[in-house]
Write an enzyme that holds these catalytic residues in place. Structure first.
Site, mmCIF file in Angstrom:
data_model
loop_
_atom_site.group_PDB
_atom_site.id
_atom_site.type_symbol
_atom_site.label_atom_id
_atom_site.label_comp_id
_atom_site.label_asym_id
_atom_site.label_seq_id
_atom_site.Cartn_x
_atom_site.Cartn_y
_atom_site.Cartn_z
ATOM 1 N N ASP A 166 -0.184 3.024 -5.085
ATOM 2 C CA ASP A 166 -1.389 3.331 -5.870
ATOM 3 C C ASP A 166 -2.510 3.679 -4.894
ATOM 4 O OD1 ASP A 166 -3.338 3.602 -7.759
ATOM 5 O OD2 ASP A 166 -3.165 1.574 -8.578
ATOM 6 N N GLY A 178 11.909 -3.550 3.770
ATOM 7 C CA GLY A 178 13.314 -3.724 3.437
ATOM 8 C C GLY A 178 13.631 -4.861 2.494
ATOM 9 N N PHE A 236 -1.765 10.103 4.419
ATOM 10 C CA PHE A 236 -2.960 9.504 3.795
ATOM 11 C C PHE A 236 -3.621 10.453 2.790
ATOM 12 C CE2 PHE A 236 -4.057 6.561 7.667
ATOM 13 C CZ PHE A 236 -2.998 5.727 7.337
ATOM 14 N N THR A 286 -3.289 3.797 0.966
ATOM 15 C CA THR A 286 -4.353 3.839 1.972
ATOM 16 C C THR A 286 -5.428 4.836 1.550
ATOM 17 O OG1 THR A 286 -2.847 3.233 3.739
ATOM 18 C CG2 THR A 286 -4.854 4.381 4.388
ATOM 19 N N ALA A 290 0.841 -1.199 0.000
ATOM 20 C CA ALA A 290 0.000 0.000 0.000
ATOM 21 C C ALA A 290 0.876 1.248 0.000
ATOM 22 C CB ALA A 290 -0.912 -0.001 1.218
ATOM 23 N N ARG A 307 6.033 11.473 5.145
ATOM 24 C CA ARG A 307 5.003 11.951 6.058
ATOM 25 C C ARG A 307 3.803 12.406 5.216
ATOM 26 N NH1 ARG A 307 9.305 15.763 7.457
ATOM 27 N NH2 ARG A 307 9.200 17.643 6.141
ATOM 28 N N LYS A 326 -2.592 -4.160 9.885
ATOM 29 C CA LYS A 326 -1.193 -3.830 9.604
ATOM 30 C C LYS A 326 -0.596 -3.150 10.817
ATOM 31 C CE LYS A 326 1.795 -1.817 6.047
ATOM 32 N NZ LYS A 326 1.832 -1.234 4.687
ATOM 33 N N SER A 362 0.277 3.752 10.639
ATOM 34 C CA SER A 362 1.017 4.855 10.027
ATOM 35 C C SER A 362 1.351 5.893 11.092
ATOM 36 C CB SER A 362 0.186 5.515 8.921
ATOM 37 O OG SER A 362 0.786 6.729 8.510
#
Length: 376
Positions: free
Chosen positions: A81, A315, A131, A102, A78, A128, A228, A193
């Site tokens: 796109d 990673g 969203f 998101t 995520a 940063r 998540k 997030s």
């Protein structure tokens, strides 16, 4: 020779010094055009070239998980796109699945720029974004027009709207889910997030349970739902989330999101701002998250005896990185930052490397490699 890695990337990163967000926007415009003109002869020709160059088909890489067929275990994470504008093209780039978003219920611009930075010395990115997206209703309209046209599973990552107070978060996630529930193959509750104020507090068991409760009550179609999590959680908090995953019969856990930690970075100054990474807000993705995300995958596998599927992210640049996460317990993996650094050939290189690993370990399928560390 990998043209992207040795020619295109140095040109964009070092000579032109293209702004990372601007470059991402131009990439998405091109991919969106390819996605939405796929019926044209010229576009079909381009897609055929991409598929021949970037796609690896091998039955040993296939898996059937939570009612979905994954042609290979490498997915798009995520964040790339966000609005689902290129959903139809990801399979042509070699991905076995793609996660959109998101997306939030209320459309929002995100945080003010600059908000995306490359840390090449660390093979990392700092973002940063906050969203930024056009909202769940716009995504729903777009995906409804393309329903049935996807050849790989499409996930949708749901976040909380910034304007929604934390105490109303459950309803906010529910509103997005109601609009999108028939349009995605699986869904992700993003409570990790670091770029939405207070969002990570929703990882607390009591807060998260209220979100999962309303979503599963609405989930009559039994769509797979994941949560998540952040790499910065303590083991006890992760154990609590594992408990919730069992209680609410989640499809699995995605480990992990970006980190707010800054230790061990080689980058001293971010060129765009003139400040050290330690002075900049945001989450770091890429190589600095690699080991911690794998540790968390390993912990979840050990705590559940492999009963809860894990999507590993963080990673992944090489076949060895992918193999480490799979053998630690990940059923599927996702890439983003590595794909930016390594270029479009990376997915096929990882898949080719995974096939070599299967042969090396005399395994018949990628599913046999999941949690291999713990199998005698």
């Amino acid at each position: 020779m990998d043209i992207y890695k040795f020619a295109v990337r140095p040109l964009l990163f070092d000579l032109v010094k293209a702004d990372p967000e601007w470059l991402h926007q131009q990439t998405m415009r091109s991919l969106s055009w390819l996605s939405h003109t796929s019926d044209r002869t010229s576009t079909k020709w381009v897609q055929n070239i991409l598929q021949k160059s970037l796609c690896i088909e091998d039955s040993r890489l296939e898996q059937n998980l939570f009612g979905l067929r994954f042609p290979n275990p490498v997915g798009l994470a995520a964040g790339f796109d966000k609005d689902g504008v290129a959903a139809r093209i990801w399979s042509s780039l070699g991905f076995g699945f793609a996660e959109l978003g998101t997306v939030t219920f209320v459309a929002q611009p995100g945080n003010p720029p600059p908000r995306l930075f490359r840390l090449p010395l660390d093979q990392a990115a700092l973002n940063r974004m906050g969203f930024n997206n056009h909202g769940a209703a716009v995504m729903a309209t777009r995906l409804a027009d393309e329903k049935g046209l996807f050849s790989i599973p499409i996930g949708i990552n749901l976040g909380k709207s910034k304007v929604t107070p934390l105490e109303a978060a459950a309803e906010d996630y529910l509103n997005s889910f109601r609009l999108l529930k028939e349009l995605g193959d699986y869904f992700v509750v993003n409570v990790s997030s670091p770029n939405t104020p207070g969002l990570r507090s929703l990882q607390d068991a009591s807060m998260l349970s209220s979100i999962l409760d309303v979503l599963q009550k609405e989930n009559q179609s039994h769509k797979p739902i994941f949560v998540k999590i952040a790499p910065d959680l303590e083991w006890e908090a992760i154990a609590d989330i594992i408990g919730l995953a069992k209680t609410y019969q989640l499809a699995g856990i995605i480990a992990t999101n970006t980190t707010i930690r800054r230790d061990g970075l080689k980058t001293q100054v971010i060129e765009q701002t003139g400040k050290a990474p330690q002075e900049e807000a945001g989450g770091i993705s890429g190589a600095p998250v690699r080991d911690r995300s794998t540790e968390i995958i390993r912990f979840i596998w050990q705590q559940t005896q492999g009963e809860i599927p894990i999507i590993g992210v963080g990673g992944i640049f090489t076949p060895e990185d992918a193999w480490a996460k799979i053998t630690a317990g990940a059923s599927l993996i996702q890439v983003y930052t590595g794909w930016i650094y390594q270029g479009p050939m990376m997915v096929s290189q990882i898949l080719t490397g995974l096939l070599a690993k299967l042969e090396e370990h005399e395994l018949n399928s990628i599913s046999e490699a999941i949690g291999l560390e713990f199998k005698s």
